[in-house]
Design a protein around this motif. Structure first.
Motif, PDB file in Angstrom:
ATOM      1  N   GLU A   6     -93.941 -10.497  23.076  1.00 43.77           N
ATOM      2  CA  GLU A   6     -93.906  -9.616  21.906  1.00 43.77           C
ATOM      3  C   GLU A   6     -92.588  -8.847  21.866  1.00 43.77           C
ATOM      4  N   LEU A   7     -92.045  -8.729  20.654  1.00 41.14           N
ATOM      5  CA  LEU A   7     -90.953  -7.794  20.412  1.00 41.14           C
ATOM      6  C   LEU A   7     -91.528  -6.548  19.774  1.00 41.14           C
ATOM      7  N   ARG A   8     -91.134  -5.390  20.276  1.00 39.68           N
ATOM      8  CA  ARG A   8     -91.590  -4.125  19.711  1.00 39.68           C
ATOM      9  C   ARG A   8     -90.383  -3.276  19.328  1.00 39.68           C
ATOM     10  N   ALA A   9     -90.228  -3.087  18.023  1.00 44.72           N
ATOM     11  CA  ALA A   9     -89.160  -2.240  17.485  1.00 44.72           C
ATOM     12  C   ALA A   9     -87.795  -2.616  18.060  1.00 44.72           C
ATOM     13  N   VAL A  10     -87.544  -3.908  18.161  1.00 46.98           N
ATOM     14  CA  VAL A  10     -86.326  -4.383  18.822  1.00 46.98           C
ATOM     15  C   VAL A  10     -85.139  -4.334  17.867  1.00 46.98           C
ATOM     16  N   ARG A  11     -84.074  -3.753  18.371  1.00 48.21           N
ATOM     17  CA  ARG A  11     -82.777  -3.757  17.696  1.00 48.21           C
ATOM     18  C   ARG A  11     -81.775  -4.480  18.594  1.00 48.21           C
ATOM     19  N   VAL A  12     -80.949  -5.318  17.994  1.00 51.75           N
ATOM     20  CA  VAL A  12     -79.922  -6.045  18.739  1.00 51.75           C
ATOM     21  C   VAL A  12     -78.599  -5.884  18.007  1.00 51.75           C
ATOM     22  N   ARG A  13     -77.567  -5.553  18.762  1.00 50.04           N
ATOM     23  CA  ARG A  13     -76.242  -5.366  18.189  1.00 50.04           C
ATOM     24  C   ARG A  13     -75.274  -6.386  18.773  1.00 50.04           C
ATOM     25  N   TYR A  14     -74.391  -6.887  17.928  1.00 50.13           N
ATOM     26  CA  TYR A  14     -73.232  -7.664  18.358  1.00 50.13           C
ATOM     27  C   TYR A  14     -72.006  -6.859  17.977  1.00 50.13           C
ATOM     28  N   GLY A  15     -71.488  -6.112  18.929  1.00 48.85           N
ATOM     29  CA  GLY A  15     -70.384  -5.212  18.617  1.00 48.85           C
ATOM     30  C   GLY A  15     -70.835  -4.169  17.614  1.00 48.85           C
ATOM     31  N   PRO A  16     -70.092  -3.977  16.511  1.00 42.74           N
ATOM     32  CA  PRO A  16     -70.470  -2.946  15.540  1.00 42.74           C
ATOM     33  C   PRO A  16     -71.595  -3.374  14.599  1.00 42.74           C
ATOM     34  N   LEU A  17     -71.986  -4.646  14.641  1.00 39.52           N
ATOM     35  CA  LEU A  17     -72.977  -5.172  13.707  1.00 39.52           C
ATOM     36  C   LEU A  17     -74.363  -5.211  14.349  1.00 39.52           C
ATOM     37  N   GLU A  18     -75.354  -4.728  13.617  1.00 39.79           N
ATOM     38  CA  GLU A  18     -76.729  -4.786  14.097  1.00 39.79           C
ATOM     39  C   GLU A  18     -77.410  -6.002  13.472  1.00 39.79           C
ATOM     40  N   ALA A  19     -77.871  -6.933  14.329  1.00 45.24           N
ATOM     41  CA  ALA A  19     -78.475  -8.183  13.857  1.00 45.24           C
ATOM     42  C   ALA A  19     -79.974  -8.060  13.634  1.00 45.24           C
ATOM     43  N   LEU A  20     -80.652  -7.238  14.415  1.00 47.12           N
ATOM     44  CA  LEU A  20     -82.086  -6.984  14.244  1.00 47.12           C
ATOM     45  C   LEU A  20     -82.295  -5.494  14.074  1.00 47.12           C
ATOM     46  N   VAL A  46     -83.752 -13.388  17.336  1.00 44.38           N
ATOM     47  CA  VAL A  46     -85.108 -13.179  17.842  1.00 44.38           C
ATOM     48  C   VAL A  46     -85.370 -14.087  19.032  1.00 44.38           C
ATOM     49  N   LEU A  47     -84.999 -15.371  18.916  1.00 42.83           N
ATOM     50  CA  LEU A  47     -85.182 -16.291  20.037  1.00 42.83           C
ATOM     51  C   LEU A  47     -84.398 -15.826  21.262  1.00 42.83           C
ATOM     52  N   ARG A  48     -83.166 -15.415  21.044  1.00 39.95           N
ATOM     53  CA  ARG A  48     -82.323 -14.998  22.171  1.00 39.95           C
ATOM     54  C   ARG A  48     -82.856 -13.728  22.830  1.00 39.95           C
ATOM     55  N   ALA A  49     -83.428 -12.828  22.032  1.00 40.38           N
ATOM     56  CA  ALA A  49     -84.021 -11.617  22.607  1.00 40.38           C
ATOM     57  C   ALA A  49     -85.246 -11.967  23.447  1.00 40.38           C
ATOM     58  N   LEU A  50     -86.078 -12.894  22.961  1.00 40.79           N
ATOM     59  CA  LEU A  50     -87.234 -13.330  23.738  1.00 40.79           C
ATOM     60  C   LEU A  50     -86.800 -14.021  25.027  1.00 40.79           C
ATOM     61  N   ALA A  51     -85.731 -14.806  24.947  1.00 39.73           N
ATOM     62  CA  ALA A  51     -85.275 -15.584  26.102  1.00 39.73           C
ATOM     63  C   ALA A  51     -84.527 -14.733  27.124  1.00 39.73           C
ATOM     64  N   GLY A  52     -84.042 -13.563  26.722  1.00 39.57           N
ATOM     65  CA  GLY A  52     -83.229 -12.748  27.608  1.00 39.57           C
ATOM     66  C   GLY A  52     -81.753 -13.070  27.522  1.00 39.57           C
ATOM     67  N   ALA A  53     -81.361 -13.861  26.502  1.00 42.32           N
ATOM     68  CA  ALA A  53     -79.948 -14.194  26.314  1.00 42.32           C
ATOM     69  C   ALA A  53     -79.160 -13.042  25.716  1.00 42.32           C
ATOM     70  N   VAL A  54     -79.832 -12.109  25.060  1.00 42.32           N
ATOM     71  CA  VAL A  54     -79.222 -10.861  24.617  1.00 42.32           C
ATOM     72  C   VAL A  54     -80.160  -9.721  25.000  1.00 42.32           C
ATOM     73  N   ARG A  55     -79.571  -8.562  25.262  1.00 38.74           N
ATOM     74  CA  ARG A  55     -80.389  -7.398  25.609  1.00 38.74           C
ATOM     75  C   ARG A  55     -80.479  -6.473  24.398  1.00 38.74           C
ATOM     76  N   PRO A  56     -81.675  -6.064  24.020  1.00 36.77           N
ATOM     77  CA  PRO A  56     -81.814  -5.160  22.873  1.00 36.77           C
ATOM     78  C   PRO A  56     -81.089  -3.837  23.110  1.00 36.77           C
ATOM     79  N   SER A  57     -80.547  -3.297  22.035  1.00 38.42           N
ATOM     80  CA  SER A  57     -79.972  -1.953  22.108  1.00 38.42           C
ATOM     81  C   SER A  57     -81.065  -0.897  21.992  1.00 38.42           C
ATOM     82  N   ALA A  58     -82.231  -1.288  21.493  1.00 41.56           N
ATOM     83  CA  ALA A  58     -83.397  -0.402  21.417  1.00 41.56           C
ATOM     84  C   ALA A  58     -84.634  -1.284  21.323  1.00 41.56           C
ATOM     85  N   GLY A  59     -85.785  -0.704  21.666  1.00 42.99           N
ATOM     86  CA  GLY A  59     -87.029  -1.440  21.617  1.00 42.99           C
ATOM     87  C   GLY A  59     -87.338  -2.134  22.932  1.00 42.99           C
TER      88      GLY A  59
END
Length: 228
Positions: A6-20, A46-59
């Motif tokens: 499950e993702l809960r309130a997940v935010r992901v950033r790539y540099g200055p851009l927020e993707a989720l 979303v897939l990368r956040a579930l896989a651990g390939a990116v770390r959420p900035s929040a959530g």
């Protein structure tokens, strides 16, 4: 229906851009989930956040209720997660046979995709796009996994091979595996009870079963995926 991840309130950033932007998304056990959206909608993230390939900035990312947000990708793989990305999913310098041996053996892959048999001595980098996807997806079929994440599994495949691929992936769900696939369009051959999440600009715009009338109206309407 139990929730595997499950993702809960997940935010992901790539540099200055927020993707989720604060995405909530459950992944039920033994169920197929399809993430739909245009390029840039956030489905791959979303897939990368579930896989651990990116770390959420929040959530948080949960696995059977346990917080795995900071658990790296290789440890999630050891726990039973298989991630097949859309790019760099095969070892281009190795032969098809060598790729299959690294994935756990050729038998299951060649049963699923007999088209790969005459290609065994060829380097994976010389394959067509559809052949590479067959080789990549065969990884998910060769090893036992609790969660399988596949980015555009049928990209480049002929319609009959694409339908066979979703039948094979649906078979994983029948054995209890949680499947999450990212697609630009709703594919044919989805297993019964498939869940759909439509993403737009890093948010979930619609969630429901693929067979629901509301899903069809949303996907086929003027603002839906099919018309985009």
């Amino acid at each position: 229906m139990s929730v595997e991840m499950e993702l809960r309130a997940v935010r992901v950033r790539y540099g200055p851009l927020e993707a989720l932007h604060g995405v909530d998304l459950p992944v039920p056990a033994g169920t197929a989930t399809v993430l739909l959206g245009r390029n840039g909608s956030g489905r791959t993230t979303v897939l990368r956040a579930l896989a651990g390939a990116v770390r959420p900035s929040a959530g948080r990312v949960l696995w059977r209720g346990a917080d795995v947000t900071r658990v790296p990708a290789h440890l999630r793989a050891r726990r039973g997660l298989c991630f097949v990305p859309d790019l760099r999913a095969v070892y281009a310098a190795l032969t098809v046979a060598e790729n299959l041996r690294l994935a756990g053996g050729p038998d299951a892959a060649l049963d699923a995709y007999p088209e790969l048999r005459p290609l065994l001595p060829r380097r994976a980098g010389t394959l067509s796009g559809g052949e590479r996807r067959m080789l990549a997806v065969s990884r998910a079929l060769a090893v036992p996994a609790r969660v399988v994440l596949v980015d555009e599994p049928v990209l480049g495949m002929s319609p009959p091979v694409a339908a066979r691929t979703y039948a094979l992936l649906g078979g994983l769900c029948a054995r209890g595996t949680a499947l999450v696939a990212a697609e630009q369009r709703l594919p044919a051959g989805l297993p019964r009870g498939t869940l759909v999440h439509v993403l737009r600009r890093g948010t979930v715009a619609f969630s429901g079963e693929a067979a629901e009338p509301a899903a069809r109206r949303f996907l086929d309407g003027p603002q839906g995926i099919a018309s985009s």
